[in-house]
Design an enzyme around this catalytic site. Sequence first.
Site, mmCIF file in Angstrom:
data_model
loop_
_atom_site.group_PDB
_atom_site.id
_atom_site.type_symbol
_atom_site.label_atom_id
_atom_site.label_comp_id
_atom_site.label_asym_id
_atom_site.label_seq_id
_atom_site.Cartn_x
_atom_site.Cartn_y
_atom_site.Cartn_z
ATOM 1 N N ASN A 180 0.854 -1.106 -0.273
ATOM 2 C CA ASN A 180 0.034 0.087 0.027
ATOM 3 C C ASN A 180 1.088 0.823 0.228
ATOM 4 O OD1 ASN A 180 0.486 0.552 2.657
ATOM 5 N ND2 ASN A 180 -0.927 -1.668 3.076
ATOM 6 N N GLY A 190 -2.794 -9.997 3.581
ATOM 7 C CA GLY A 190 -2.769 -9.795 2.363
ATOM 8 C C GLY A 190 -1.333 -10.469 2.279
ATOM 9 N N VAL A 191 -1.008 -10.338 1.016
ATOM 10 C CA VAL A 191 0.457 -11.158 0.898
ATOM 11 C C VAL A 191 1.234 -10.059 1.258
ATOM 12 C CG1 VAL A 191 0.658 -9.924 -1.264
ATOM 13 C CG2 VAL A 191 1.929 -11.695 -1.679
ATOM 14 N N ASP A 192 0.814 -8.427 1.962
ATOM 15 C CA ASP A 192 1.810 -7.503 1.888
ATOM 16 C C ASP A 192 2.495 -8.523 3.452
ATOM 17 O OD1 ASP A 192 3.207 -5.309 2.286
ATOM 18 O OD2 ASP A 192 1.960 -4.199 2.782
ATOM 19 N N SER A 217 -3.375 -6.654 -6.387
ATOM 20 C CA SER A 217 -5.314 -5.862 -6.110
ATOM 21 C C SER A 217 -5.995 -6.934 -6.452
ATOM 22 C CB SER A 217 -5.278 -4.576 -8.018
ATOM 23 O OG SER A 217 -4.831 -3.722 -7.187
ATOM 24 N N VAL A 262 -7.608 -7.317 -1.038
ATOM 25 C CA VAL A 262 -8.721 -6.226 -0.089
ATOM 26 C C VAL A 262 -8.811 -4.804 -2.218
ATOM 27 C CG1 VAL A 262 -8.404 -4.771 1.384
ATOM 28 C CG2 VAL A 262 -7.126 -6.688 1.999
HETATM 29 P P1 ADP Z 1 -4.371 -5.863 -3.046
HETATM 30 O O1 ADP Z 1 -4.478 -4.772 -1.704
HETATM 31 O O2 ADP Z 1 -3.288 -4.920 -3.657
HETATM 32 O O3 ADP Z 1 -5.363 -6.477 -3.731
HETATM 33 P P2 ADP Z 1 -3.803 -8.521 -1.558
HETATM 34 O O4 ADP Z 1 -1.968 -8.939 -0.306
HETATM 35 O O5 ADP Z 1 -4.692 -8.630 -0.828
HETATM 36 O O6 ADP Z 1 -3.801 -7.400 -2.549
HETATM 37 O O7 ADP Z 1 -3.873 -9.450 -2.455
HETATM 38 C C1 ADP Z 1 -3.548 -10.346 -3.980
HETATM 39 C C2 ADP Z 1 -3.391 -11.096 -4.321
HETATM 40 O O8 ADP Z 1 -2.643 -12.050 -3.092
HETATM 41 C C3 ADP Z 1 -4.456 -12.044 -3.963
HETATM 42 O O9 ADP Z 1 -5.247 -12.655 -5.074
HETATM 43 C C4 ADP Z 1 -4.262 -13.081 -2.833
HETATM 44 O O10 ADP Z 1 -5.127 -14.131 -3.113
HETATM 45 C C5 ADP Z 1 -3.068 -12.802 -2.615
HETATM 46 N N1 ADP Z 1 -1.891 -13.622 -1.800
HETATM 47 C C6 ADP Z 1 -2.595 -13.329 -0.420
HETATM 48 N N2 ADP Z 1 -1.141 -14.351 0.361
HETATM 49 C C7 ADP Z 1 -0.348 -14.648 -0.128
HETATM 50 C C8 ADP Z 1 0.858 -15.099 -0.922
HETATM 51 N N3 ADP Z 1 0.974 -15.580 0.585
HETATM 52 N N4 ADP Z 1 1.690 -15.866 -1.742
HETATM 53 C C9 ADP Z 1 1.201 -15.352 -2.941
HETATM 54 N N5 ADP Z 1 -0.012 -15.120 -2.816
HETATM 55 C C10 ADP Z 1 -0.490 -14.565 -1.424
#
Ligand code: ADP
Length: 175
Positions: free
Chosen positions: A25, A33-35, A122, A125
Amino acid sequence: MLSRIEVFQGDITTLHVDVLVNAANPSLMGGGGVDGAIHRAAGPALLEACKLVRQQQGECAPGQAVITLAGDLPAKAVIHTVGPVWQGGDHHEARILEDAYRNCLNLAAANGYKTLAFPAISTGVYGFPRVAAAEIAVNTVSDYLTRKSLPERVYFVCYDEENTRLYQRLLTQRG
Ligand code: ADP
């Protein structure tokens, strides 16, 4: 070109690639999430590096990307990019998502990295519709690789089976 693209289902933090992309972000201070997964796996050195970038450059605007070390991750570096928040589709979301992918590729190439892994930016969330986001990801990366020799290999990392099948279908269609 498609021989230089692979789909991987699982956790992006486990990948032994030169550089992995974080769907950050604008604050660069971590999140869910992935972050969150990337910051947990990388440890405090990553947050320190992000704080430094933030002090020097301010927030990261949607579509832009910055590079840091990778802390305890097996990757050598992390590229943090900010995708667009989906607001119905008429707020330049598609162009911003395309910019995010392209700026990550440019940054990886400028640093000489050969292997790069993307999450589905994206689509969590931030609410970007998954099929449209995957089409942008596949088209932007494929077009880039037809013009450039670095990165040599790009991985699309999908967290779930549905997204994995979607990427595989789109890549086969382009193939
Ligand atoms: P954004 O805020 O950009 O939407 P998110 O982290 O909420 O980012 O989600 C982006 C994508 O990453 C989603 O499709 C989610 O399923 C995926 N994701 C979440 N955790 C992981 C992970 N550990 N490795 C790979 N992809 C992930």
